[in-house]
Design a protein around this motif. Sequence first.
Motif, mmCIF file in Angstrom:
data_model
loop_
_atom_site.group_PDB
_atom_site.id
_atom_site.type_symbol
_atom_site.label_atom_id
_atom_site.label_comp_id
_atom_site.label_asym_id
_atom_site.label_seq_id
_atom_site.Cartn_x
_atom_site.Cartn_y
_atom_site.Cartn_z
ATOM 1 N N GLY A 98 -6.601 8.267 7.154
ATOM 2 C CA GLY A 98 -6.545 7.775 8.519
ATOM 3 C C GLY A 98 -6.892 6.297 8.577
ATOM 4 O O GLY A 98 -7.763 5.839 7.838
ATOM 5 N N ALA A 99 -6.218 5.578 9.476
ATOM 6 C CA ALA A 99 -6.447 4.140 9.614
ATOM 7 C C ALA A 99 -6.446 3.748 11.083
ATOM 8 O O ALA A 99 -5.893 4.449 11.933
ATOM 9 N N ARG A 100 -7.041 2.590 11.358
ATOM 10 C CA ARG A 100 -7.093 2.085 12.737
ATOM 11 C C ARG A 100 -5.846 1.283 13.085
ATOM 12 O O ARG A 100 -5.580 1.043 14.269
ATOM 13 N N VAL A 101 -5.112 0.846 12.078
ATOM 14 C CA VAL A 101 -3.901 0.055 12.314
ATOM 15 C C VAL A 101 -2.744 0.676 11.558
ATOM 16 O O VAL A 101 -2.951 1.388 10.566
ATOM 17 N N TYR A 102 -1.534 0.397 11.991
ATOM 18 C CA TYR A 102 -0.355 0.948 11.335
ATOM 19 C C TYR A 102 -0.093 0.164 10.056
ATOM 20 O O TYR A 102 0.164 -1.030 10.089
ATOM 21 N N THR A 103 -0.150 0.860 8.929
ATOM 22 C CA THR A 103 -0.032 0.202 7.634
ATOM 23 C C THR A 103 0.396 1.199 6.578
ATOM 24 O O THR A 103 0.203 2.413 6.740
ATOM 25 N N VAL A 104 0.995 0.675 5.490
ATOM 26 C CA VAL A 104 1.336 1.513 4.341
ATOM 27 C C VAL A 104 0.425 1.175 3.170
ATOM 28 O O VAL A 104 0.611 1.684 2.071
ATOM 29 N N THR A 105 -0.552 0.335 3.402
ATOM 30 C CA THR A 105 -1.459 -0.136 2.360
ATOM 31 C C THR A 105 -2.695 0.742 2.287
ATOM 32 O O THR A 105 -3.436 0.857 3.268
ATOM 33 N N ALA A 106 -2.920 1.336 1.140
ATOM 34 C CA ALA A 106 -4.022 2.280 0.990
ATOM 35 C C ALA A 106 -5.373 1.638 1.319
ATOM 36 O O ALA A 106 -6.247 2.301 1.913
ATOM 37 N N GLU A 107 -5.549 0.393 0.971
ATOM 38 C CA GLU A 107 -6.838 -0.257 1.164
ATOM 39 C C GLU A 107 -7.220 -0.373 2.636
ATOM 40 O O GLU A 107 -8.390 -0.569 2.961
ATOM 41 N N ARG A 108 -6.269 -0.255 3.526
ATOM 42 C CA ARG A 108 -6.553 -0.377 4.949
ATOM 43 C C ARG A 108 -6.839 0.975 5.618
ATOM 44 O O ARG A 108 -7.078 1.022 6.823
#
Length: 122
Positions: A98-108
């Motif tokens: 889960g992330a707070r922003v839309y991203t395909v980057t695992a670190e985020r």
Amino acid sequence: QVYLVESGGGLVQTGGSLRLSCAISGRTFSSLVMGWFRQAPGKEREFVAALSWSGIGTTHADSVKGRFSISRDNAKSTVYLQMDTLKPEDTAVYYCAGARVYTVTAERYGYWGQGTQVTVSS
């Protein structure tokens, strides 16, 4: 706090299907971007699919496009990964995140499950 628990992995033959589920606890689920990643032995973790909080925006890796589909049910606080036409190269541990922003980057991605093993036999 947010907890993610994956299920649905297993052993399947080439061409078969599996549906992974990820149950999320925590009141912020509906506002999270959800993603699926995978990691095969000896390889780096790679992006599989992402889904916006509304469920409208999706991104799938080229390697799974047309075969895998990510979806979510906010009422059940669950995200799914439908995997069809599975190939041996899909064998990996699959992680929900889960992330707070839309991203395909695992670190985020700040929230991760423990992973579920998917093995595709040839």
